[in-house]
Design a protein around this motif. Sequence first.
Motif, PDB file in Angstrom:
ATOM      1  N   ALA A   1      14.756 -25.071 -35.770  1.00  0.00           N
ATOM      2  CA  ALA A   1      15.530 -25.581 -34.625  1.00  0.00           C
ATOM      3  C   ALA A   1      14.667 -25.522 -33.368  1.00  0.00           C
ATOM      4  CB  ALA A   1      16.778 -24.716 -34.430  1.00  0.00           C
ATOM      5  N   PRO A   2      14.863 -26.475 -32.468  1.00  0.00           N
ATOM      6  CA  PRO A   2      14.130 -26.393 -31.201  1.00  0.00           C
ATOM      7  C   PRO A   2      14.715 -25.284 -30.334  1.00  0.00           C
ATOM      8  CG  PRO A   2      15.649 -28.276 -31.195  1.00  0.00           C
ATOM      9  CD  PRO A   2      15.781 -27.624 -32.537  1.00  0.00           C
ATOM     10  N   LEU A   3      13.870 -24.408 -29.820  1.00  0.00           N
ATOM     11  CA  LEU A   3      14.324 -23.327 -28.933  1.00  0.00           C
ATOM     12  C   LEU A   3      13.434 -23.359 -27.697  1.00  0.00           C
ATOM     13  CD1 LEU A   3      14.572 -20.522 -31.660  1.00  0.00           C
ATOM     14  CD2 LEU A   3      16.517 -21.628 -30.591  1.00  0.00           C
TER      15      LEU A   3
ATOM     16  N   TYR B   1      23.111 -28.469 -41.768  1.00  0.00           N
ATOM     17  CA  TYR B   1      23.839 -27.359 -41.144  1.00  0.00           C
ATOM     18  C   TYR B   1      22.919 -26.555 -40.236  1.00  0.00           C
ATOM     19  CZ  TYR B   1      26.360 -23.170 -40.131  1.00  0.00           C
ATOM     20  OH  TYR B   1      26.957 -22.165 -39.425  1.00  0.00           O
ATOM     21  N   ASN B   2      23.416 -26.206 -39.037  1.00  0.00           N
ATOM     22  CA  ASN B   2      22.671 -25.340 -38.113  1.00  0.00           C
ATOM     23  C   ASN B   2      23.617 -24.335 -37.445  1.00  0.00           C
ATOM     24  OD1 ASN B   2      21.867 -25.562 -34.728  1.00  0.00           O
ATOM     25  ND2 ASN B   2      20.556 -24.446 -36.147  1.00  0.00           N
ATOM     26  N   GLY B   3      23.214 -23.058 -37.471  1.00  0.00           N
ATOM     27  CA  GLY B   3      23.970 -22.041 -36.733  1.00  0.00           C
ATOM     28  C   GLY B   3      24.087 -20.717 -37.457  1.00  0.00           C
ATOM     29  N   ASP B   4      23.426 -19.684 -36.896  1.00  0.00           N
ATOM     30  CA  ASP B   4      23.581 -18.292 -37.368  1.00  0.00           C
ATOM     31  C   ASP B   4      23.194 -18.064 -38.824  1.00  0.00           C
ATOM     32  OD1 ASP B   4      24.649 -17.935 -34.825  1.00  0.00           O
ATOM     33  OD2 ASP B   4      26.703 -18.156 -35.519  1.00  0.00           O
ATOM     34  N   LEU B   5      22.200 -18.765 -39.319  1.00  0.00           N
ATOM     35  CA  LEU B   5      21.760 -18.506 -40.693  1.00  0.00           C
ATOM     36  C   LEU B   5      20.751 -17.360 -40.674  1.00  0.00           C
ATOM     37  CD1 LEU B   5      21.264 -22.181 -41.971  1.00  0.00           C
ATOM     38  CD2 LEU B   5      23.162 -20.634 -42.506  1.00  0.00           C
TER      39      LEU B   5
HETATM   40  C1  LIG Z   1      16.745 -20.070 -26.028  1.00  0.00           C
HETATM   41  C2  LIG Z   1      17.296 -21.278 -26.720  1.00  0.00           C
HETATM   42  C3  LIG Z   1      16.752 -22.535 -26.460  1.00  0.00           C
HETATM   43  C4  LIG Z   1      17.253 -23.687 -27.108  1.00  0.00           C
HETATM   44  N1  LIG Z   1      16.672 -24.913 -26.867  1.00  0.00           N
HETATM   45  C5  LIG Z   1      17.147 -26.016 -27.527  1.00  0.00           C
HETATM   46  C6  LIG Z   1      16.542 -27.304 -27.367  1.00  0.00           C
HETATM   47  O1  LIG Z   1      15.550 -27.502 -26.650  1.00  0.00           O
HETATM   48  N2  LIG Z   1      17.100 -28.346 -28.034  1.00  0.00           N
HETATM   49  C7  LIG Z   1      18.184 -28.191 -28.888  1.00  0.00           C
HETATM   50  O2  LIG Z   1      18.637 -29.154 -29.497  1.00  0.00           O
HETATM   51  N3  LIG Z   1      18.750 -26.980 -29.057  1.00  0.00           N
HETATM   52  C8  LIG Z   1      18.250 -25.912 -28.434  1.00  0.00           C
HETATM   53  N4  LIG Z   1      18.810 -24.688 -28.668  1.00  0.00           N
HETATM   54  C9  LIG Z   1      19.840 -24.567 -29.734  1.00  0.00           C
HETATM   55  C10 LIG Z   1      19.174 -24.269 -31.092  1.00  0.00           C
HETATM   56  O3  LIG Z   1      18.343 -25.335 -31.487  1.00  0.00           O
HETATM   57  C11 LIG Z   1      20.206 -24.012 -32.199  1.00  0.00           C
HETATM   58  O4  LIG Z   1      21.045 -25.128 -32.281  1.00  0.00           O
HETATM   59  C12 LIG Z   1      21.041 -22.776 -31.917  1.00  0.00           C
HETATM   60  O5  LIG Z   1      20.235 -21.689 -31.525  1.00  0.00           O
HETATM   61  C13 LIG Z   1      21.842 -22.386 -33.179  1.00  0.00           C
HETATM   62  O6  LIG Z   1      20.988 -22.170 -34.269  1.00  0.00           O
HETATM   63  P1  LIG Z   1      20.498 -20.685 -34.701  1.00  0.00           P
HETATM   64  O7  LIG Z   1      21.741 -19.833 -34.787  1.00  0.00           O
HETATM   65  O8  LIG Z   1      19.817 -20.868 -36.025  1.00  0.00           O
HETATM   66  O9  LIG Z   1      19.584 -20.188 -33.624  1.00  0.00           O
HETATM   67  C14 LIG Z   1      18.342 -23.553 -28.012  1.00  0.00           C
HETATM   68  C15 LIG Z   1      18.888 -22.287 -28.258  1.00  0.00           C
HETATM   69  C16 LIG Z   1      18.394 -21.157 -27.624  1.00  0.00           C
HETATM   70  C17 LIG Z   1      19.000 -19.808 -27.929  1.00  0.00           C
END
Ligand SMILES: Cc1cc2nc3c(=O)[nH]c(=O)nc-3n(C[C@H](O)[C@H](O)[C@H](O)COP(=O)(O)O)c2cc1C
Length: 329
Positions: free
Chosen positions: A25-27, A211-215
């Motif tokens: 996922a992009p963070l 699916y994306n979220g809390d895996l």
């Molecule tokens: C610090 C941070 C930065 C994020 N930046 C992006 C982003 O640039 N683009 C995006 O689509 N989602 C972004 N997200 C959301 C994540 O891509 C993802 O959807 C979300 O963290 C849930 O997935 P996870 O529980 O596996 O982390 C960001 C989340 C966090 C916590």
Amino acid sequence: MGLATFVCKIVINVFMSGKEIIDLAPLQGFTDFVFRRCHHQVFGSIDTYYIPYISVGKGKKIRNSQYRDVLPENNQGIPVVPQVLCANVDELRLLADELKQLNYSSVNLNLGCPYPMATKRGRGTGLLENDEMLRAVLDCLFSDYDFQVSVKFRSGLVDDQTIFKEIDTLAAYPFSQLIFHPRTARQMYKGQANRDLFVRLASELNRPLVYNGDLANAGDLDAIQQAVAGQHHWMIGRGVLINPLLVNQLKGEEFSDAQELNLKAQFHQLLLDNYREVLQDDGHVLLKMKQFWSYFSQSFENPAKVFKPIKKATKLARYMEIYPSILSM
Ligand SMILES: Cc1cc2nc3c(=O)[nH]c(=O)nc-3n(C[C@H](O)[C@H](O)[C@H](O)COP(=O)(O)O)c2cc1C
């Protein structure tokens, strides 16, 4: 990535390396090109690295740090897909033209950013809620460009039923992937992602959904697979920051404790070396490493005890002195 390579990659993934396709996922602020490069070098397990969004900033320009992150020379040999965050067709064109110039063939549209600064301007989940503008953006993206387009979305701004109205709009376009993070924007990242919502959308929509979220472990994948037959495509963000080996493990690789420790140490050394080269300023490097440890410490038995000395370090030299022994705690 060309269409043939893409299809080939999926076939290889499904039939040869186990079934799971797992993307990063992009963070924003974490999974930048330095992180991606180091992760790919040490673990090589992620199918696609989604680059944190680029957006239109001051003077109708993309911010330098965002631009640097999508530059092909910073992503060589890594399977990446850039992401755009836009409010309207003008913003989309500016970003898409730039990515075309940089020779990208795939793009991801962000319909999930939850921050009011973005949503109030009609970006992210704000665009998801504006059906007319969304259609205009999608018409432009699909008719004026030849990108392979994927989309990442939440369930809505406040009401998690919004997605059940908007999904007809999304389903009318030939997206390569539909990636669903089942939380509203108001929820930000709090609580648990709503898996039931994902299950319902997957059953109403007659095509695959990522699916994306809390895996965080194989049990999470299993639980969703019990409810959605044939679910094999996932996107993981924070789980990889907490445990960088997670994707390898989910794909069936096994490691001894010593191997695990060795790989984590290798990865952290590489991150540190690369950030020292790219950021130069010691203070910035220290801050970066502390940010990573705020997640990474969560993979230890006592996260607070592990994170405390790192948080307290005021000089990079001190951090470099203490971090190897903390790794083996
Ligand atoms: C610090 C941070 C930065 C994020 N930046 C992006 C982003 O640039 N683009 C995006 O689509 N989602 C972004 N997200 C959301 C994540 O891509 C993802 O959807 C979300 O963290 C849930 O997935 P996870 O529980 O596996 O982390 C960001 C989340 C966090 C916590």
